[in-house]
Design an enzyme around this catalytic site. Structure first.
Site, PDB file in Angstrom:
ATOM      1  N   LYS A  47     -12.172  -1.474   6.094  1.00 59.40           N
ATOM      2  CA  LYS A  47     -11.732  -2.549   6.993  1.00 59.40           C
ATOM      3  C   LYS A  47     -11.793  -2.245   8.327  1.00 59.40           C
ATOM      4  O   LYS A  47     -11.976  -3.277   9.133  1.00 59.40           O
ATOM      5  CB  LYS A  47      -9.918  -2.176   6.691  1.00 59.40           C
ATOM      6  CG  LYS A  47      -9.608  -2.303   5.153  1.00 59.40           C
ATOM      7  CD  LYS A  47      -8.038  -2.105   5.044  1.00 59.40           C
ATOM      8  CE  LYS A  47      -7.589  -1.988   3.686  1.00 59.40           C
ATOM      9  NZ  LYS A  47      -8.099  -3.482   3.134  1.00 59.40           N
ATOM     10  N   TRP A  82       0.909  -1.167  -0.103  1.00 54.07           N
ATOM     11  CA  TRP A  82       0.170   0.151   0.221  1.00 54.07           C
ATOM     12  C   TRP A  82       0.831   1.214  -0.104  1.00 54.07           C
ATOM     13  O   TRP A  82       0.502   2.287  -0.623  1.00 54.07           O
ATOM     14  CB  TRP A  82      -0.995  -0.044   1.292  1.00 54.07           C
ATOM     15  CG  TRP A  82      -1.893  -1.020   0.896  1.00 54.07           C
ATOM     16  CD1 TRP A  82      -2.280  -2.447   1.636  1.00 54.07           C
ATOM     17  CD2 TRP A  82      -3.083  -0.990   0.004  1.00 54.07           C
ATOM     18  NE1 TRP A  82      -3.294  -2.921   0.940  1.00 54.07           N
ATOM     19  CE2 TRP A  82      -3.876  -2.229   0.091  1.00 54.07           C
ATOM     20  CE3 TRP A  82      -3.370  -0.095  -1.147  1.00 54.07           C
ATOM     21  CZ2 TRP A  82      -4.882  -2.391  -0.757  1.00 54.07           C
ATOM     22  CZ3 TRP A  82      -4.387  -0.342  -1.838  1.00 54.07           C
ATOM     23  CH2 TRP A  82      -5.158  -1.524  -1.750  1.00 54.07           C
ATOM     24  N   ASP A  90      -1.623   7.048   5.917  1.00 55.47           N
ATOM     25  CA  ASP A  90      -2.682   6.171   5.533  1.00 55.47           C
ATOM     26  C   ASP A  90      -3.006   5.052   6.560  1.00 55.47           C
ATOM     27  O   ASP A  90      -2.125   4.362   7.112  1.00 55.47           O
ATOM     28  CB  ASP A  90      -2.384   5.331   4.298  1.00 55.47           C
ATOM     29  CG  ASP A  90      -3.435   4.348   3.697  1.00 55.47           C
ATOM     30  OD1 ASP A  90      -4.516   4.169   4.563  1.00 55.47           O
ATOM     31  OD2 ASP A  90      -3.098   3.790   2.780  1.00 55.47           O
TER      32      ASP A  90
END
Length: 360
Positions: free
Chosen positions: A196, A102, A172
């Site tokens: 999530k 990511w 993030d």
């Protein structure tokens, strides 16, 4: 109907109480005779829902004055572009820490708009560890320093907030936001996709310091312009109304659990017992440095990879689903976000022990 224990990394499990409440309110929200999905986002009722969600998020995270909270479309991936577009200003360089897939995606998007300096990288260690802060090289003239607080795929998580060296710190937090208390005041910007750990897919949250709002790149689309979104209460266009409502229900559920300190204690217990089960067994293994193991996403392998399909099939039969590792790395992964009850982790550990007795 029998509910399974869903270990999906995202979209992930939601608290049962939240789903039950959403079910009960689906056709007729509070006597309005209509569903939230049918309600105008400009209506008094819906504006109250949106404002309650923001208020609860501010309370849970103790967000200080001087920060805006935005509820946006496009997931965290849209923010990979929006962040440099909004924060670059008169700078030409941005600094990123690369700790996995990511991080790489965020870096690749930022390269379209600025020179990206890699301040540190876990790649030499196959992303199984986070380089110590003392080893980082951060350009003092960068517009900001970005890091991914939890790598969902690799199972690496920052246990502390890194020193940004005077730069605006950007993170993030898609897969570990709301899993523990957070000192928001140390950040310039925090962003997270909801799917999530705080709601369904379709909405993302951006928390940013007000002095960083404004002066976007000239080519910035209106929908990615933080000033326009802030000035319009995240309703520059029709927002994802139902995901926003569900996110609000998750926030209310978290408050009912006792807040973030209480949920952190549960998360510590869940992850500790799962890692202990892996570590004490010669049959299972986890490659991540114990100092930065994720509480949210636990990747693991078995010595005999030919047994992987059997493990997954028998786990599904036992009501333990979505334990496949990401397609890029293989193996297994148990995502144990806030909504995963401790009983689910206990069931997984019990299954793992029985599987080892049968095949080890």
């Amino acid at each position: 109907m029998t509910r399974v224990y869903n270990f999906s990394a995202g979209p992930s499990a939601l608290p049962t109480a939240v789903l039950e409440r959403a079910r009960d309110e689906l056709l007729d929200w509070h006597g309005t005779g209509m569903s939230i999905m049918e309600m105008s986002h400009r209506s008094k009722d819906y504006v109250a829902i949106a404002e309650r969600a923001e208020s609860d998020l501010r309370e849970l995270l103790s967000i200080p004055a001087g920060y805006k909270v935005l509820f946006l479309q496009g997931g965290a991936s849209a923010q990979f572009a929006a962040i440099p577009m909004n924060l670059l200003r008169d700078k030409t360089t941005v600094a990123y820490v690369n700790t996995g897939i990511w991080s790489k995606k965020a870096i690749a998007e930022a390269k379209k708009y600025a020179r990206v300096q890699i301040a540190a990288s876990g790649e030499p260690n196959n992303f199984c560890a986070i380089p110590p802060r003392a080893a980082w090289t951060v350009d003092a003239d960068a517009a900001y320093l970005h890091y991914t607080s939890n790598e969902t795929i690799g199972g690496v998580e920052f246990q502390d907030i890194p020193d940004a060296g005077g730069l605006p710190l950007v993170s993030d937090m898609s897969s570990n936001i709301l899993s523990r208390p957070l000192d928001v005041g140390r950040f310039g910007l925090v962003y997270a996709g909801a799917q999530k750990n705080m709601g369904p897919a379709g909405i993302a949250v951006v928390i940013l310091r007000e002095d960083l709002i404004g002066e976007p790149m000239a080519a910035t689309p209106s929908i990615l312009d933080y000033r326009q979104q802030a000035d319009n209460g995240s309703m520059l266009n029709t927002p994802p109304t139902y995901p926003w409502y569900l996110l609000g229900l998750v926030l209310e559920w978290l408050k009912e659990q006792g807040g973030l300190a209480a949920i952190e204690a549960v998360n510590v217990r869940k992850s500790a017992k799962l890692y202990a089960a892996i570590d004490r067994s010669p049959f299972y293994s986890n490659p991540v440095d114990p100092a930065c193991r994720s509480r949210m996403n636990v990747p693991f392998r078995i010595a005999n990879t030919e047994l992987e399909k059997t493990f997954l099939a028998e786990a599904r039969a036992a009501g333990l689903v979505n334990l496949e590792g990401h397609r890029s790395v293989g193996g297994f992964r148990a995502s144990i976000y806030n909504a995963m009850p401790e009983a689910g982790v206990d069931s997984l550990i019990g299954f793992m022990g029985e599987f080892e007795r049968k095949y080890g």
